[in-house]
Motif scaffolding. Structure first.
Motif, PDB file in Angstrom:
ATOM      1  N   VAL A 155       0.835  -1.212   0.000  1.00  0.00           N
ATOM      2  CA  VAL A 155       0.000   0.000   0.000  1.00  0.00           C
ATOM      3  C   VAL A 155       0.868   1.260   0.000  1.00  0.00           C
ATOM      4  N   ASN A 156       0.594   2.152  -0.960  1.00  0.00           N
ATOM      5  CA  ASN A 156       1.457   3.324  -1.142  1.00  0.00           C
ATOM      6  C   ASN A 156       0.689   4.467  -1.807  1.00  0.00           C
ATOM      7  N   SER A 157      -0.592   4.617  -1.441  1.00  0.00           N
ATOM      8  CA  SER A 157      -1.373   5.707  -2.044  1.00  0.00           C
ATOM      9  C   SER A 157      -2.484   6.172  -1.101  1.00  0.00           C
ATOM     10  N   PRO A 158      -2.114   6.771   0.036  1.00  0.00           N
ATOM     11  CA  PRO A 158      -3.149   7.229   0.968  1.00  0.00           C
ATOM     12  C   PRO A 158      -3.741   8.581   0.600  1.00  0.00           C
ATOM     13  N   LEU A 159      -3.138   9.300  -0.347  1.00  0.00           N
ATOM     14  CA  LEU A 159      -3.496  10.694  -0.600  1.00  0.00           C
ATOM     15  C   LEU A 159      -4.309  10.845  -1.880  1.00  0.00           C
ATOM     16  N   PHE A 160      -5.231  11.824  -1.865  1.00  0.00           N
ATOM     17  CA  PHE A 160      -6.001  12.192  -3.053  1.00  0.00           C
ATOM     18  C   PHE A 160      -6.591  13.575  -2.808  1.00  0.00           C
ATOM     19  N   GLU A 161      -6.516  14.410  -3.832  1.00  0.00           N
ATOM     20  CA  GLU A 161      -7.014  15.779  -3.749  1.00  0.00           C
ATOM     21  C   GLU A 161      -6.411  16.525  -2.557  1.00  0.00           C
ATOM     22  N   GLY A 162      -5.129  16.237  -2.300  1.00  0.00           N
ATOM     23  CA  GLY A 162      -4.394  16.979  -1.280  1.00  0.00           C
ATOM     24  C   GLY A 162      -4.658  16.582   0.152  1.00  0.00           C
ATOM     25  N   ALA A 163      -5.325  15.455   0.379  1.00  0.00           N
ATOM     26  CA  ALA A 163      -5.668  15.054   1.746  1.00  0.00           C
ATOM     27  C   ALA A 163      -5.553  13.545   1.897  1.00  0.00           C
ATOM     28  N   ASP A 164      -5.501  13.114   3.154  1.00  0.00           N
ATOM     29  CA  ASP A 164      -5.479  11.682   3.454  1.00  0.00           C
ATOM     30  C   ASP A 164      -6.885  11.115   3.243  1.00  0.00           C
ATOM     31  N   THR A 165      -6.983  10.075   2.439  1.00  0.00           N
ATOM     32  CA  THR A 165      -8.289   9.478   2.111  1.00  0.00           C
ATOM     33  C   THR A 165      -8.822   8.576   3.221  1.00  0.00           C
ATOM     34  N   GLY A 166      -7.958   8.182   4.156  1.00  0.00           N
ATOM     35  CA  GLY A 166      -8.344   7.164   5.126  1.00  0.00           C
ATOM     36  C   GLY A 166      -8.105   5.758   4.634  1.00  0.00           C
ATOM     37  N   HIS A 167      -7.719   5.624   3.362  1.00  0.00           N
ATOM     38  CA  HIS A 167      -7.381   4.325   2.774  1.00  0.00           C
ATOM     39  C   HIS A 167      -5.876   4.266   2.545  1.00  0.00           C
ATOM     40  N   ALA A 168      -5.282   3.121   2.820  1.00  0.00           N
ATOM     41  CA  ALA A 168      -3.843   2.981   2.602  1.00  0.00           C
ATOM     42  C   ALA A 168      -3.511   2.871   1.119  1.00  0.00           C
ATOM     43  N   ALA A 281      -6.608  -0.871   5.134  1.00  0.00           N
ATOM     44  CA  ALA A 281      -5.813  -0.893   6.364  1.00  0.00           C
ATOM     45  C   ALA A 281      -4.333  -1.161   6.147  1.00  0.00           C
ATOM     46  N   GLY A 282      -3.941  -1.705   4.996  1.00  0.00           N
ATOM     47  CA  GLY A 282      -2.568  -2.142   4.856  1.00  0.00           C
ATOM     48  C   GLY A 282      -2.252  -3.203   5.893  1.00  0.00           C
ATOM     49  N   VAL A 283      -1.053  -3.111   6.502  1.00  0.00           N
ATOM     50  CA  VAL A 283      -0.692  -4.054   7.557  1.00  0.00           C
ATOM     51  C   VAL A 283      -0.737  -3.383   8.929  1.00  0.00           C
ATOM     52  N   GLY A 284      -1.512  -2.290   9.014  1.00  0.00           N
ATOM     53  CA  GLY A 284      -1.535  -1.511  10.238  1.00  0.00           C
ATOM     54  C   GLY A 284      -2.446  -2.031  11.317  1.00  0.00           C
ATOM     55  N   SER A 285      -3.351  -2.958  10.989  1.00  0.00           N
ATOM     56  CA  SER A 285      -4.258  -3.469  12.028  1.00  0.00           C
ATOM     57  C   SER A 285      -4.575  -4.926  11.726  1.00  0.00           C
ATOM     58  N   THR A 286      -5.836  -5.206  11.399  1.00  0.00           N
ATOM     59  CA  THR A 286      -6.220  -6.584  11.098  1.00  0.00           C
ATOM     60  C   THR A 286      -6.515  -6.738   9.610  1.00  0.00           C
ATOM     61  N   LEU A 287      -6.395  -7.969   9.143  1.00  0.00           N
ATOM     62  CA  LEU A 287      -6.781  -8.331   7.783  1.00  0.00           C
ATOM     63  C   LEU A 287      -7.761  -9.487   7.858  1.00  0.00           C
ATOM     64  N   LEU A 288      -8.617  -9.580   6.852  1.00  0.00           N
ATOM     65  CA  LEU A 288      -9.535 -10.712   6.766  1.00  0.00           C
ATOM     66  C   LEU A 288      -8.787 -11.925   6.236  1.00  0.00           C
ATOM     67  N   ASP A 289      -8.835 -13.006   6.972  1.00  0.00           N
ATOM     68  CA  ASP A 289      -8.330 -14.285   6.490  1.00  0.00           C
ATOM     69  C   ASP A 289      -9.479 -14.958   5.753  1.00  0.00           C
ATOM     70  N   PRO A 290      -9.442 -14.983   4.399  1.00  0.00           N
ATOM     71  CA  PRO A 290     -10.608 -15.492   3.663  1.00  0.00           C
ATOM     72  C   PRO A 290     -10.808 -16.994   3.821  1.00  0.00           C
ATOM     73  N   VAL A 291      -9.778 -17.733   4.206  1.00  0.00           N
ATOM     74  CA  VAL A 291      -9.924 -19.179   4.395  1.00  0.00           C
ATOM     75  C   VAL A 291     -10.651 -19.467   5.697  1.00  0.00           C
ATOM     76  N   GLU A 300       0.379 -11.379  11.598  1.00  0.00           N
ATOM     77  CA  GLU A 300       0.198 -12.819  11.795  1.00  0.00           C
ATOM     78  C   GLU A 300      -0.069 -13.495  10.450  1.00  0.00           C
ATOM     79  N   LEU A 301      -0.874 -12.861   9.625  1.00  0.00           N
ATOM     80  CA  LEU A 301      -1.128 -13.401   8.287  1.00  0.00           C
ATOM     81  C   LEU A 301       0.120 -13.339   7.415  1.00  0.00           C
ATOM     82  N   VAL A 302       0.902 -12.281   7.570  1.00  0.00           N
ATOM     83  CA  VAL A 302       2.164 -12.199   6.824  1.00  0.00           C
ATOM     84  C   VAL A 302       3.061 -13.369   7.197  1.00  0.00           C
ATOM     85  N   GLU A 303       3.129 -13.678   8.483  1.00  0.00           N
ATOM     86  CA  GLU A 303       3.957 -14.807   8.915  1.00  0.00           C
ATOM     87  C   GLU A 303       3.419 -16.127   8.380  1.00  0.00           C
TER      88      GLU A 303
END
Length: 363
Positions: A155-168, A281-291, A300-303
């Motif tokens: 994730v490397n695009s949090p910005l749009f229209e000069g502000a933080d979008t809230g999305h990573a 969220a990127g890796v900043g909090s939790t991710l959905l484990d689809p399995v 934990e999912l990265v590991e």
């Protein structure tokens, strides 16, 4: 024998004073030396350039080519008065949103209308050599449950229209408007793949067979599996890390297919939810484990991913480099996290973009 590897990186061209996108792509490509120009491509937007490595077998070779191509593009951009930026989405505004003068891009613009004229976004595409097309399609089935984790690391695009979008990854959110983009469907064979694509072309969802924009696909041009889920990475180190992980995932999938291990039959809606979660969220909090169908700590999912692909990493000689890259990423943050830290510290988006341009070449 190691699987071959290649990387395509898209970059934005920015006005170094205003931070707006600079429509200088044609001039930048024309200003490249012969070798770099042969490894460059004009993209759909006037403010984008793409640089493409050759076929590599070692991560060190990938790294060397990425460094050289980024430097060449940055030098040519500077000569036109623009700054090269490894960033996933337009951070401020894109004044010239017409498509470039390429017959295919012009046709895409006519077919998809305003979607094709959204502000520029930039991705990183990793190709791994899988010369058997049937096998490449099966590999895509196995990758589906892991690609949200890869996406979260890029994730490397949090910005749009000069502000933080809230999305990573605002790039990922913006691209959801494209009807043929997203996780690849579970497909039993090359015949089913071709039938699915023909049906989508007949419906108009795909303009033609070149518009298969799934996150993993057999390349139409090369004997590879192409993984195209990630934002353009901020630094060469980040790109090398992703390339190593993707090759190991593909190699692991091939091993599983050869051993008769079926791909996880996870429904599309859970895979899509996992991708949205990764983009947000990127890796900043939790991710959905689809399995498992549960939210879990991202690292934990990265590991889990690394544990799954460790034999492939070892066989390619990449385990130490990938582990070191993940430790660095956890310490320094993703591209999105690093941009946000600068924005919080300075309150100035142009300071963010100045640092992005520096890290594009020197990171």
């Amino acid at each position: 024998m190691p699987m071959t590897l290649g990387v395509e990186e898209e970059f934005l061209l920015l006005d170094p004073v205003t931070g707006e996108n600079s429509p200088a792509a044609e001039k930048v490509l024309a200003g490249l030396g012969d070798d770099a120009r042969a490894q460059s491509r004009l993209e759909v937007r006037h403010s984008m350039v793409e640089m493409v490595t050759g076929v590599c077998t070692e991560l060190a070779e990938v790294r060397a080519q990425l460094v050289g191509l980024r430097r060449a593009a940055a030098e040519s951009a500077a000569a036109t008065g623009a700054a090269l930026a490894a960033i996933g989405a337009t951070p401020i505004t894109d004044p010239q949103r017409t498509v470039t003068d390429n017959p295919r891009f012009q046709a895409i613009g006519r077919h998809y209308g305003p979607i094709a004229h959204d502000p520029a976004v930039c991705g990183c595409h990793v190709h791994v050599g899988v010369p058997d097309r049937e096998l490449a399609i099966q590999v895509g089935n196995h990758l589906r449950v892991w690609l949200p984790v890869v996406q979260a690391l890029t994730v490397n695009s949090p910005l749009f229209e000069g502000a933080d979008t809230g999305h990573a990854s605002w790039r990922s959110i913006q691209l959801e408007r494209w009807p043929s983009l997203g996780p690849s469907p579970l497909l039993a064979s090359g015949e089913e793949y071709d039938r699915t694509v023909r049906t989508m072309v007949a419906s108009g969802v795909m303009l033609d067979e070149s518009m298969v924009l799934w996150y993993a696909r057999p390349s139409a041009a090369w004997p590879t599996v192409e993984v195209r889920v990630g934002d353009t990475c901020l630094t060469v180190d980040d790109t090398v890390l992703v390339a190593g992980l993707v090759r190991a995932l593909v190699a692991t999938a091939v091993e599983q297919i050869t051993a008769g291990v079926p791909a996880p039959g996870v429904p599309d809606h859970l895979v899509r939810a996992a991708h949205w979660n990764a983009a947000h969220a990127g890796v900043g909090s939790t991710l959905l484990d689809p399995v498992r169908g549960t939210a879990r700590p991202a690292w934990e999912l990265v590991e889990d991913l690394v544990g799954t692909v460790t034999p492939a990493l070892e066989s390619h000689g990449d385990l130490a480099e990938v582990r070191a890259g993940l430790q660095r990423l956890r310490r320094e943050g993703t591209g999105a996290e690093r941009q946000r830290r600068i924005l919080r510290r300075t309150g100035d988006i142009r300071a963010v973009l100045t640092e992005v341009s520096r890290l594009t070449v020197d990171g």
